[in-house]
Write an enzyme that holds these catalytic residues in place. Structure first.
Site, PDB file in Angstrom:
ATOM      1  N   CYS A 186      -3.346  -8.901 -11.202  1.00 59.41           N
ATOM      2  CA  CYS A 186      -2.301  -7.931 -11.532  1.00 59.41           C
ATOM      3  C   CYS A 186      -1.582  -8.358 -12.794  1.00 59.41           C
ATOM      4  O   CYS A 186      -1.565  -9.541 -13.141  1.00 59.41           O
ATOM      5  CB  CYS A 186      -1.280  -7.836 -10.389  1.00 59.41           C
ATOM      6  SG  CYS A 186      -1.938  -7.118  -8.892  1.00 59.41           S
TER       7      CYS A 186
ATOM      8  N   CYS B  99      -2.741   0.601  -5.684  1.00 53.19           N
ATOM      9  CA  CYS B  99      -4.078   0.787  -5.150  1.00 53.19           C
ATOM     10  C   CYS B  99      -4.997   0.918  -6.363  1.00 53.19           C
ATOM     11  O   CYS B  99      -4.520   1.136  -7.473  1.00 53.19           O
ATOM     12  CB  CYS B  99      -4.114   2.048  -4.289  1.00 53.19           C
ATOM     13  SG  CYS B  99      -5.446   2.013  -3.099  1.00 53.19           S
TER      14      CYS B  99
ATOM     15  N   CYS C 280      -4.436  -1.425  -0.869  1.00 52.87           N
ATOM     16  CA  CYS C 280      -5.894  -1.481  -0.722  1.00 52.87           C
ATOM     17  C   CYS C 280      -6.344  -2.885  -1.069  1.00 52.87           C
ATOM     18  O   CYS C 280      -5.740  -3.571  -1.883  1.00 52.87           O
ATOM     19  CB  CYS C 280      -6.592  -0.418  -1.555  1.00 52.87           C
ATOM     20  SG  CYS C 280      -6.748  -0.731  -3.310  1.00 52.87           S
TER      21      CYS C 280
END
Length: 180
Positions: A101, A17, A93
């Site tokens: 990422c 998140c 989220c």
């Protein structure tokens, strides 16, 4: 990609998140308790708040889930050479799902399990507590579905489809509807 079929393999699961103060930490705690020794749970954030939201701890304790060792931390801790290799990475989220990422060692399976951010709820204490309890319930349902999967016997495509299906369960957000 990790070998998900070997017997006795303990699966490493990372919940992501943005702030790593509520949802991802609740998911880490839930999987720690519900994983039956088959899973090691972790959580992290792209921009960690550095603190665990007090209602995260209150909610987990009220449902008798572990809070020891929970801390808000950066996902960078899991991209270094000596970090545990993840088998699964789940974003909880929508903001984190939309971010670039890190490249995770071992190429884990990924899915988005977005739910509304309980820490963003304003209003009375009862409304805030209800938001945390609701987020907990949605995460617990997703994790129960995940731990019930016959991971070792599913091919990669089927497993991936099941993981994404879990993320579309009750309480699912749509990308960009939740910018916490």
């Amino acid at each position: 990609m990790p070998d998900l079929t070997s017997s006795g393999h303990v699966y490493n699961v990372l919940f992501l998140c943005t702030g790593n103060s509520a949802r991802s930490l609740m998911a880490e705690s839930i999987l720690t308790k519900e994983g039956g020794g088959r899973f090691r749970a972790f959580s992290a954030g792209s921009q960690p708040k550095g603190i665990v939201h007090p209602l995260t701890l209150t909610t987990l304790r009220s449902f008798d889930y572990p809070t020891d060792g929970l801390r808000s931390k950066s996902w960078g801790e899991f991209g270094v050479p000596d970090a545990p290799v993840m088998d699964f990475v789940f974003t909880v989220c929508d903001t984190a799902a939309g971010e670039t990422c890190p490249v995770w060692p071992g190429q884990p399976m990924t899915a988005h399990w977005g739910i509304d951010d309980p820490a963003a709820v304003t209003g009375t204490d009862i409304e805030k507590e209800a938001a945390f309890a609701r987020a907990f319930r949605y995460l617990k349902n997703r994790i129960a579905a995940f731990t019930a999967l016959p991971i070792r016997s599913l091919d990669t495509m089927t497993l991936g489809a099941k993981l994404h299906e879990i993320g579309r369960g009750e309480g699912a957000t749509s990308p960009r509807s939740n910018v916490a």
